[in-house]
Design a protein around this motif. Structure first.
Motif, short mmCIF file in Angstrom:
data_model
loop_
_atom_site.label_atom_id
_atom_site.label_comp_id
_atom_site.label_asym_id
_atom_site.label_seq_id
_atom_site.Cartn_x
_atom_site.Cartn_y
_atom_site.Cartn_z
N VAL A 86 0.84 -1.21 0.00
CA VAL A 86 0.00 0.00 0.00
C VAL A 86 0.87 1.26 0.00
CG1 VAL A 86 -1.66 1.35 1.35
CG2 VAL A 86 -1.97 -1.13 1.08
N SER A 87 1.91 1.27 0.82
CA SER A 87 2.74 2.47 0.94
C SER A 87 3.56 2.71 -0.33
CB SER A 87 3.67 2.36 2.15
OG SER A 87 4.48 1.19 2.08
N VAL A 88 4.10 1.64 -0.93
CA VAL A 88 4.84 1.81 -2.18
C VAL A 88 3.89 2.29 -3.28
CG1 VAL A 88 6.10 0.60 -4.02
CG2 VAL A 88 6.67 0.18 -1.62
N ALA A 89 2.69 1.72 -3.32
CA ALA A 89 1.70 2.16 -4.31
C ALA A 89 1.34 3.63 -4.10
CB ALA A 89 0.45 1.29 -4.22
N ALA A 90 1.26 4.07 -2.85
CA ALA A 90 0.95 5.47 -2.58
C ALA A 90 2.06 6.38 -3.09
CB ALA A 90 0.74 5.67 -1.07
N ASN A 91 3.30 5.98 -2.87
CA ASN A 91 4.43 6.77 -3.37
C ASN A 91 4.44 6.82 -4.90
OD1 ASN A 91 6.59 7.70 -1.22
ND2 ASN A 91 5.81 5.74 -0.50
N LEU A 92 4.27 5.67 -5.52
CA LEU A 92 4.26 5.64 -6.98
C LEU A 92 3.04 6.37 -7.53
CD1 LEU A 92 5.44 1.97 -7.65
CD2 LEU A 92 6.78 4.07 -7.80
N GLY A 93 1.92 6.30 -6.82
CA GLY A 93 0.72 7.03 -7.26
C GLY A 93 0.94 8.53 -7.23
N LEU A 94 1.59 9.01 -6.17
CA LEU A 94 1.90 10.44 -6.08
C LEU A 94 2.82 10.85 -7.22
CD1 LEU A 94 1.62 13.00 -4.20
CD2 LEU A 94 3.83 12.31 -3.22
N LEU A 95 3.86 10.05 -7.46
CA LEU A 95 4.80 10.34 -8.55
C LEU A 95 4.07 10.32 -9.90
CD1 LEU A 95 7.76 10.78 -9.43
CD2 LEU A 95 7.99 8.29 -9.52
N ALA A 96 3.20 9.33 -10.09
CA ALA A 96 2.49 9.20 -11.36
C ALA A 96 1.54 10.38 -11.58
CB ALA A 96 1.70 7.89 -11.38
N TYR A 97 0.89 10.83 -10.51
CA TYR A 97 -0.05 11.96 -10.67
C TYR A 97 0.67 13.20 -11.16
CZ TYR A 97 -2.94 15.94 -9.46
OH TYR A 97 -3.63 17.13 -9.51
N TYR A 98 1.74 13.55 -10.51
CA TYR A 98 2.43 14.78 -10.87
C TYR A 98 3.23 14.64 -12.17
CZ TYR A 98 1.31 17.16 -6.52
OH TYR A 98 0.65 17.77 -5.49
N LYS A 99 3.77 13.47 -12.42
CA LYS A 99 4.70 13.34 -13.54
C LYS A 99 4.05 12.84 -14.82
CE LYS A 99 9.56 12.07 -14.09
NZ LYS A 99 10.74 11.52 -13.39
#
Length: 495
Positions: A86-99
């Motif tokens: 869940v936490s890795v997905a949250a980090n990647l989700g944040l990166l994916a949203y902005y990038k």
């Protein structure tokens, strides 16, 4: 804030460094740590203060999750595995949203003819680097490799300004223990070495990279507009960008290592003469070393590495390089660049396997041929990496192959309008290539000193705290500082 700016060199760095030693002497490690955290946050906020809260929120979230996994779910339990996912997905989700939001919507519109409006999201500075640092921390916490959960040390590990914006990507297990051993007595050899490395990196950026950029930028701008360039113009642009990117990013990485040494912190080297590599595998052991190690440890090996047969190994290599390319930017050119390097690496492994089966002695010319072939392959990759579209890359490759008509009577570079004679850019390219191929790397000089210090007297190329090296570094620093006009951003800031 740019390392190559007057504000940083003449104000920020001296004030932060002086107060760090003064606060540490009087108050100890904790106040000095808090001071560096505050200074690093100010360093980041100088660009855009609105994203400071995003950085702080990311740090708080990942520290809380990592501590929870390490203390409450000791060992690789199902609960810890779920929390890690869940936490890795949250980090990647944040990166994916902005990038990648704009990239995804634009690609969807182009492929399916939809009309989604693009939000034009501004990419937060350093989000790729601090996200990867924290994902590595979460995985290590899950695996029980984290030995300390001090919040302020964790904050400093993430925001420490020498590596915050563009790396190197560092591990908590290598850096946090050093925070607990801060020495607030100035070590002249350490400071001297730090200033040497910083000055060399600054020189690479403002003298080498920024000067050769003048030949790369107009070539790629012309290609993006569909201009049919001469072969000489196209090769000039490709080689100029190849050198600009190297001296720009290796210069930044050297400055990061040098700055950290001023505070007594040792960062890993990020470059080791990559254009001397005799194979593409060797290239990736030398270029952006910390990113290569991250992709190997946290992507390639978890995918199965080479443990499930050659076919699966090649698939894992392609996936790793595709995602490594996409990490660099939201454009199909980066995907194509990653795919190309994945293809290169697969070919390299197949060639190595063939050579092992054949046995026999290698030709003495093999290393030189390998270096030449690898360099040309890397240059081709950088063309795709630099172009803003695949169409522009196609224009560049056609021009490099001589497939476009050229007005030979107008000189080598008829479309670029250089004020200098044609021999000036050619001489610049030749000089920088000689430096890349035939001079010792800064890393090799420093590591030789640390492993086997030269005698105090007599001449030695290895670095040492001596009068000769002081004069040499002083000249390099002076030339770099005299070249500081309008500071230019580092190329890897965009990633």
């Amino acid at each position: 804030m740019l390392f190559n700016s007057h504000l940083f060199i003449y104000l920020f760095l001296p004030v932060v460094l002086m107060l760090f030693f003064q606060i540490g002497k009087r108050g100890g490690q904790k106040p000095a740590t808090l001071w560096l955290i505050a200074a690093s946050l100010a360093f980041y906020a100088y660009w855009k203060s609105a994203y400071l809260l995003l950085l702080i929120a990311s740090i708080t979230f990942n520290y809380a999750v990592g501590t929870w996994m390490g203390r409450e779910f000791a060992g690789q339990t199902p609960q810890a595995k779920l929390l890690l996912g869940v936490s890795v997905a949250a980090n990647l989700g944040l990166l994916a949203y902005y990038k990648y939001t704009d990239f995804f919507l634009a690609s969807t519109n182009a492929i399916w003819g939809t009309g989604f409006a693009l939000p034009n999201i501004v990419l937060p500075l350093a989000i790729s680097f601090f996200t990867f640092n924290q994902i590595a921390y979460l995985v290590d916490a899950y695996q029980g490799k984290v030995e300390e959960y001090d919040f302020f040390n964790y904050c400093l590990f993430i925001v420490f300004f020498p590596h915050l914006i563009a790396g190197p990507i560092v591990h908590h297990r290598d850096i946090i223990p050093q925070f607990n051993k801060f020495n607030f007595s100035v070590d002249s050899a350490c400071v001297g070495l730090g200033l040497t490395i910083f000055s060399a990196g600054l020189f690479k950026k403002v003298v080498f990279a920024d000067s050769i950029a003048a030949y790369a930028t107009p070539v790629f701008a012309a290609a993006s507009m569909g201009v049919e360039l001469t072969a000489a113009e196209a090769w000039l642009g490709a080689l100029a960008y190849t050198l600009q990117l190297y001296f720009d990013f290796s210069g930044y990485s050297d400055m990061a290592v040098g700055l950290a040494l001023l505070f007594g912190i040792r960062f890993p080297w990020n470059f080791d003469a990559p254009y001397k590599a005799a194979s593409i595998i060797d290239f990736w052991r030398r270029w952006h070393i910390t990113l290569s190690q991250f992709l190997r440890d946290y992507l390639y090996i978890p995918l199965g590495g080479n443990r499930k047969g050659p076919a699966r190994r090649f698939v894992n290599l392609m996936i790793t390089m595709l995602l490594g390319g996409l990490w660099h930017g939201a454009n199909w050119t980066f995907v194509a660049w990653g795919a190309l390097h994945g293809f290169y690496i697969v070919l390299n492994h197949l060639w190595n396997d063939l050579q092992r089966r054949r046995g026999g002695a290698r030709s003495p010319l093999a290393p030189g041929i390998g270096t030449a072939v690898t360099f040309v392959a890397v240059v081709a990759g950088w063309v795709i990496f630099r172009c803003d579209s695949l169409a522009a890359a196609g224009t560049m490759f056609k021009s490099m192959a001589g497939m476009h008509a050229a007005n030979a009577a107008a000189g080598l570079f008829p479309h670029l309008g250089f004020a200098d004679p044609d021999w000036v850019p050619l001489l610049s390219l030749a000089g920088l290539l000689v430096i890349c191929w035939w001079t010792p790397s800064l890393k090799s000089l420093v590591e030789r000193y640390e492993k086997d210090p030269p005698p105090a007297e007599g001449w030695s190329l290895r670095w040492r705290p001596s009068g000769g090296w002081a004069v040499c570094v002083g000249v390099i620093a002076w030339l770099a500082l005299m070249s500081l006009a309008r500071p230019t951003e580092f190329l890897y800031y965009q990633f």
